[in-house]
Design an enzyme around this catalytic site. Structure first.
Site, PDB file in Angstrom:
ATOM      1  N   ILE A  33       0.291   6.899   4.442  1.00  0.00           N
ATOM      2  CA  ILE A  33       1.417   6.529   5.282  1.00  0.00           C
ATOM      3  C   ILE A  33       2.423   5.673   4.521  1.00  0.00           C
ATOM      4  O   ILE A  33       3.631   5.831   4.670  1.00  0.00           O
ATOM      5  CB  ILE A  33       0.898   5.801   6.537  1.00  0.00           C
ATOM      6  CG1 ILE A  33       0.199   6.810   7.450  1.00  0.00           C
ATOM      7  CG2 ILE A  33       2.028   5.114   7.301  1.00  0.00           C
ATOM      8  CD1 ILE A  33      -0.629   6.175   8.520  1.00  0.00           C
TER       9      ILE A  33
ATOM     10  N   SER B  49      -3.696  -0.489  14.721  1.00  0.00           N
ATOM     11  CA  SER B  49      -4.495   0.728  14.912  1.00  0.00           C
ATOM     12  C   SER B  49      -4.922   0.853  16.363  1.00  0.00           C
ATOM     13  O   SER B  49      -5.022  -0.153  17.088  1.00  0.00           O
ATOM     14  CB  SER B  49      -5.743   0.667  14.020  1.00  0.00           C
ATOM     15  OG  SER B  49      -6.686   1.659  14.361  1.00  0.00           O
TER      16      SER B  49
ATOM     17  N   TYR C 109     -13.563  -3.838  11.240  1.00  0.00           N
ATOM     18  CA  TYR C 109     -12.263  -3.182  11.187  1.00  0.00           C
ATOM     19  C   TYR C 109     -11.470  -3.446  12.459  1.00  0.00           C
ATOM     20  O   TYR C 109     -10.281  -3.766  12.415  1.00  0.00           O
ATOM     21  CB  TYR C 109     -12.439  -1.677  10.977  1.00  0.00           C
ATOM     22  CG  TYR C 109     -11.127  -0.924  10.890  1.00  0.00           C
ATOM     23  CD1 TYR C 109     -10.281  -1.104   9.798  1.00  0.00           C
ATOM     24  CD2 TYR C 109     -10.724  -0.057  11.902  1.00  0.00           C
ATOM     25  CE1 TYR C 109      -9.074  -0.422   9.715  1.00  0.00           C
ATOM     26  CE2 TYR C 109      -9.530   0.624  11.827  1.00  0.00           C
ATOM     27  CZ  TYR C 109      -8.705   0.439  10.726  1.00  0.00           C
ATOM     28  OH  TYR C 109      -7.503   1.105  10.651  1.00  0.00           O
TER      29      TYR C 109
ATOM     30  N   GLY D 114       0.803  -1.215   0.000  1.00  0.00           N
ATOM     31  CA  GLY D 114       0.000   0.000   0.000  1.00  0.00           C
ATOM     32  C   GLY D 114       0.833   1.260   0.000  1.00  0.00           C
ATOM     33  O   GLY D 114       0.482   2.248   0.651  1.00  0.00           O
ATOM     34  N   ALA D 115       1.911   1.258  -0.783  1.00  0.00           N
ATOM     35  CA  ALA D 115       2.864   2.372  -0.738  1.00  0.00           C
ATOM     36  C   ALA D 115       2.550   3.484  -1.731  1.00  0.00           C
ATOM     37  O   ALA D 115       3.344   4.405  -1.883  1.00  0.00           O
ATOM     38  CB  ALA D 115       4.285   1.849  -0.997  1.00  0.00           C
TER      39      ALA D 115
END
Length: 306
Positions: free
Chosen positions: A25, A149, A174, A20-21
């Site tokens: 973040i 998280s 989530y 997820g780059a």
């Protein structure tokens, strides 16, 4: 402590893979590692978005060493294919950052039969890590960083109903996926230590960061028509993706405790420089860790090397 990217050690000669780059973040972590000399592999679903991210990095860092790896974490088949591509290109990894994730989406089952948030946030990373682990275990200083998280605090693994068929909510799903991330990171460290591996497993969280993780449609559909208010106040109560990436970079490069958990230092871990974070007793429970590990192995048909 006021740790920043200026405190990161030199990364020349190191290869880092970040899932997820292409945004948020993950993009900021890729930028910072590339600036310190690492060869950074951007593992993303969209080649176009990854190309745009690499172009963005190279505008200020023209000599940045970057590479794209196609990766769809929601599909076990796709994860295996991506791992095979990576292995054909590289014989070692120094850093694996399990960063990608989705948040607060409507209930959807993947082709593998997993609830989509758990599939993407946990099972995809669980499989990817296992498929690449032998490229890391004998590399001095290597690390596996998994992004959890604050929401993990409300999470529980519904062992008898992982897809939450009997009581789905976006927030509950989530939270389950994020406590799964933390349980995985801690249990992985137990196993790496027992095996005498050189690599370590560390977890982190970004606090409350203003990224595109939350789909704008979710905000628009918020109850009592507060979507407009949420969009108005979010910049006031969140930190930038650049600051949100600091715990990830700290976990990846600083002097940390194996199996540790790191997040922002201020305002109940919502923002600020990185420091040790609070992991619930549930996430640290060894019996839960072992049970969920074996369940993850069985459901992904993946068995980690001893």
């Amino acid at each position: 402590m006021s740790w920043t990217t200026r405190d990161m050690p030199d990364q020349h000669g190191r290869t880092a893979l970040i899932t997820g780059a292409n945004s948020g973040i993950g993009l900021e972590a890729a930028r910072a590692l590339a600036a310190r000399g690492a060869h950074v592999i951007l593992a993303c679903r969209s080649e176009d978005k990854a190309a745009a991210a690499m172009a963005d990095i190279q505008r200020k860092l023209p000599d940045a060493s970057l590479e794209f790896l196609p990766l769809d974490l929601s599909s076990q088949k796709a994860v295996h294919e991506s791992a095979a591509i990576l292995r054909s290109r590289h014989n070692k990894l120094d850093l694996l950052i399990n960063n990608a994730g989705i948040m607060w989406v409507q209930r959807l089952l993947t082709d593998d039969g997993f609830e989509s948030q758990l599939a993407t946030n946990h099972f995809g990373h669980f499989a990817l890590t296992g498929l690449l682990l032998d490229l890391l275990v004998d590399v001095p200083g290597s690390r596996i960083v998994t992004v959890s998280s604050i929401a993990h605090r409300g999470g529980r693994i519904c062992f008898d109903d992982l897809s939450l068929a009997s009581g789905y909510s976006r927030q509950r799903a989530y939270a389950q996926s994020k406590v799964a991330n933390l349980i995985f990171a801690i249990e992985l460290q137990r196993r790496l230590a027992a095996a005498g591996a050189q690599t370590i497993s560390v977890a982190c969280h970004p606090g409350v960061s203003g990224t595109n993780l939350v789909n704008p449609g979710v905000i628009e559909q918020s109850p009592l028509k507060i979507g407009a208010l949420v969009k108005l106040i979010m910049p006031l109560v969140t930190q930038s993706p650049k600051n949100g990436a600091l715990p990830t970079l700290y976990a990846a490069t600083a002097d940390v405790t194996p199996g540790g958990y790191y997040g922002p230092a201020r305002l109940k871990e919502t923002m600020g420089p990185p420091t040790e974070a609070y992991a619930t007793r549930y996430a640290r429970d060894e019996e839960i860790g072992e049970r969920f590990w074996h369940m993850s192995c069985a459901l992904t048909d993946l068995h980690y090397p001893a």
